[in-house]
Design an enzyme around this catalytic site. Structure first.
Site, short mmCIF file in Angstrom:
data_model
loop_
_atom_site.label_atom_id
_atom_site.label_comp_id
_atom_site.label_asym_id
_atom_site.label_seq_id
_atom_site.Cartn_x
_atom_site.Cartn_y
_atom_site.Cartn_z
N SER A 139 12.66 -10.70 -3.31
CA SER A 139 12.35 -12.13 -3.25
C SER A 139 13.47 -12.99 -3.85
O SER A 139 14.56 -13.06 -3.30
CB SER A 139 11.01 -12.38 -3.96
OG SER A 139 10.55 -13.68 -3.75
N ASP A 146 27.36 -14.37 0.41
CA ASP A 146 27.80 -15.12 1.58
C ASP A 146 28.88 -16.14 1.25
O ASP A 146 29.72 -16.45 2.09
CB ASP A 146 26.61 -15.83 2.24
CG ASP A 146 25.77 -14.88 3.09
OD1 ASP A 146 26.05 -13.65 3.05
OD2 ASP A 146 24.85 -15.34 3.78
N LYS A 152 11.94 -8.53 0.74
CA LYS A 152 10.81 -9.46 0.71
C LYS A 152 11.37 -10.87 0.92
O LYS A 152 11.73 -11.55 -0.02
CB LYS A 152 10.07 -9.34 -0.62
CG LYS A 152 8.67 -9.94 -0.63
CD LYS A 152 8.69 -11.41 -0.92
CE LYS A 152 7.32 -12.00 -1.01
NZ LYS A 152 7.35 -13.47 -1.22
#
Length: 445
Positions: A302, A313, A327
Site C-alpha cells: 500500500s 520513477d 496492494k
C-alpha cells in the site's frame, strides 16, 4: 465532506442518463437502465422475503440489527478483500489505530479464506516479539475457531485489557502442525520511524507504518542525522520499508515529498476518467539530493509501494530487496452517520508517476536480494501476494505478479539486503540475484 461530494456525482450521473435517452439510441439505453433497476429491485424484494421468513420461523428469536449488519458485511466483503463495513465500535477503533496508539497485539491483519491472515507484525510489539510472521494464518483465538467470524469480530476478540494473555493458533506454510502462541496484550505505541547513523556516513531510517506521526518522525530523523554527520561526509540514506503494511495516503505523499523537489507522487483512477486524482510532491528534498536506497520486500504494501514507486520513477532512489506485495487499491472511508459506523470501500487503483499499476503487480526492485532463510523457516517466508488473494481486484493493466520473500533476519549482520544497500552507497557492486533492470522512462514533472 464525503457526503457533500456524493451529491454532485449523483447529479452528474443524472445528466448523463438524460443525454443518453435523448440520443438516437436512447430507447435502448433507457430500456437497459430500466431492466437493471428492475433486477436490483427484484433482488431487494428477495432479501426482504428471506429476512421476514428468518424473523418469523428461525428456531430462536433473531436479533434484527445483527442480521442487517451481517447482510451488509456479506455484501461489502463479496466485492474484494479490502472493502468492509465497520460498525460504530469498529469505526472508533480504526480512528484510534491511525492516530498511532491503541491496545492489542501489534499486527496488521486481513481476512482470507475465512481465516485471519497476518499482513505484517509491527516492530517491537507483543506480536513481533512472539515470532508472528507475515503470511501466518490465525485459525483459533483462545481456542475458538475464527471460521465464521468477521474480521472485526476476530480483531475485537484479540483485543482486551492490558497485561492479559490471549492464545493464538497459527497455521504457517510449511509447518507440520498448527502452532499455539501465547501473547500478552499491551498498549501499542506505534513509533513509525526509527533511525541511526551507520559507519559514520550513512543515515539509516526505518519506517514501520504510515500513521499521522510518520512524516513528523521522518523529518526529525533526517534533521538528527544531518546534525550528527557533516553534509560533506554524509554518503547517503537507506529508507527501510520492509514489512511495512502501509497506512494513510497523505502520509505516503508527504514522505515521498521529503525526498523530491517536485513532480507527481501517485495518481488514483476510479471507474470513470473524471474520478482521476493526482497527488504531487510539496516541501522540497530535505536530504539535499543525497543518494537514497529504498528497501522493500513481500511484506511492503500500500503506502510503502506508493513511496517506493514514486522515488523509483523519478530516478530519486534505487530499490533493493524483493518484489512488494501489490496492494494498489484505494479504500475510501465513508462515515454513515452517528451510530451507524463507516464503510471502507475500494474506489480506485493506485498508479506510479510513470503510469504503472501497483495493484496485483507490486514494485519490482532494481537489485533483487534473497535472504538466507534458516532451515526451520524454509518454505514459510514466501508471502501471499495481492494477486493470490481470493476475489482480489484485477491489475487493470499489465500482467499480475506472484508473491516474494518477506523474511528479514533479526540480526543486522545477517541482513544481506541491508548490507547490499550500504555497499551500493559506497560504490560496491551488490552480490545479488539481479532483477531485470526497471525501465527508466522519463516522468513528467
Amino acid at each position: 465532506m464525503r457526503k457533500t461530494l456524493l451529491f454532485p456525482l449523483g447529479a452528474l450521473t443524472g445528466a448523463c442518463l438524460t443525454l443518453l435517452v435523448a440520443s438516437p439510441h436512447g430507447g435502448v439505453w433507457a430500456a437497459r437502465a430500466a431492466a437493471s433497476a428492475d433486477d436490483a429491485y427484484s433482488q431487494l424484494n428477495l432479501f426482504g422475503t428471506v429476512f421476514e421468513r428468518v424473523k418469523a420461523s428461525y428456531v430462536e428469536k433473531p436479533d434484527n440489527a445483527k442480521m442487517i449488519e451481517g447482510a451488509i458485511t456479506g455484501m461489502v466483503t463479496s466485492l474484494d478483500p479490502h472493502s468492509r463495513y465497520m460498525n460504530a465500535k469498529a469505526w472508533t477503533e480504526m480512528q484510534e489505530t491511525t492516530s498511532g496508539e491503541f491496545g492489542g497485539l501489534g499486527i496488521e491483519v486481513t481476512m482470507e479464506d475465512g481465516l485471519v491472515k497476518v499482513v505484517s507484525p509491527i516492530d517491537d510489539t507483543p506480536a513481533s516479539k512472539a515470532g508472528l510472521m507475515s503470511g501466518d494464518l490465525i485459525s483459533k483465538i483462545d481456542g475458538e475457531a475464527v471460521q465464521g467470524m468477521t474480521l472485526e469480530q476476530a480483531v475485537n476478540k484479540m483485543k482486551g485489557p492490558v497485561d492479559t494473555k490471549t492464545k493464538l493458533t497459527i497455521v504457517r506454510k510449511g509447518a507440520d502442525a498448527p502452532l499455539d502462541v501465547a501473547i500478552t496484550r499491551e498498549i501499542i505505541h506505534v513509533r513509525p520511524v526509527r533511525f541511526h547513523v551507520e559507519n559514520g556516513d550513512i543515515g539509516y531510517i526505518r519506517v514501520t507504518s504510515f500513521n499521522e506521526q510518520t512524516t513528523d518522525g521522518l523529518k526529525k530523523a533526517i534533521a538528527a542525522i544531518a546534525k550528527q554527520v557533516p553534509q560533506e561526509k554524509l554518503t547517503g540514506y537507506v529508507m527501510d520499508l520492509r514489512n511495512n503494511p502501509g497506512g494513510l495516503l497523505d502520509q505516503a505523499v508527504s514522505v515521498s515529498s521529503a525526498f523530491l523537489q517536485r513532480g507527481e507522487v501517485v495518481s488514483t483512477r476510479g471507474r470513470s476518467p473524471e474520478e482521476t486524482q493526482r497527488f504531487t510532491a510539496h516541501g522540497g528534498d530535505l536530504t539535499k539530493g543525497k543518494p537514497l536506497v529504498v528497501l522493500v520486500n513481500g511484506g511492503s504494501a500500500s503506502a510503502s509501494e506508493i513511496v517506493a514507486g514514486a522515488l523509483h520513477d523519478h530516478k530519486r532512489a534505487t530499490i533493493i530487496g524483493t518484489r512488494s506485495f501489490g496492494k494498489g487499491s484505494v479504500q475510501t472511508v465513508i462515515p454513515l452517520g452517528a451510530g451507524n459506523g463507516a464503510l471502507a470501500l475500494t474506489t480506485a487503483r493506485y498508479y506510479t508517476p510513470s503510469g504503472r499499476s501497483i495493484q496485483a503487480q507490486g514494485i519490482a526492485p532494481d537489485i533483487e536480494i534473497l535472504q538466507d532463510v534458516p532451515p526451520e523457516l524454509k518454505g514459510r517466508m514466501d508471502t501471499m501476494a495481492e494477486s493470490q488473494m481470493r476475489g482480489h481486484l484485477s491489475a487493470g493493466e499489465g500482467g499480475e505478479q506472484t508473491g516474494s520473500q518477506s523474511y528479514v533476519p533479526p540480526k543486522e549482520e545477517d541482513d544481506k539486503a541491508l548490507h547490499a544497500a550500504y555497499d551500493f552507497l559506497h560504490g560496491v557492486t551488490a552480490n545479488a540475484v539481479a532483477a531485470k533492470p526497471a525501465s527508466k522512462a522519463a516522468v513528467p514533472n
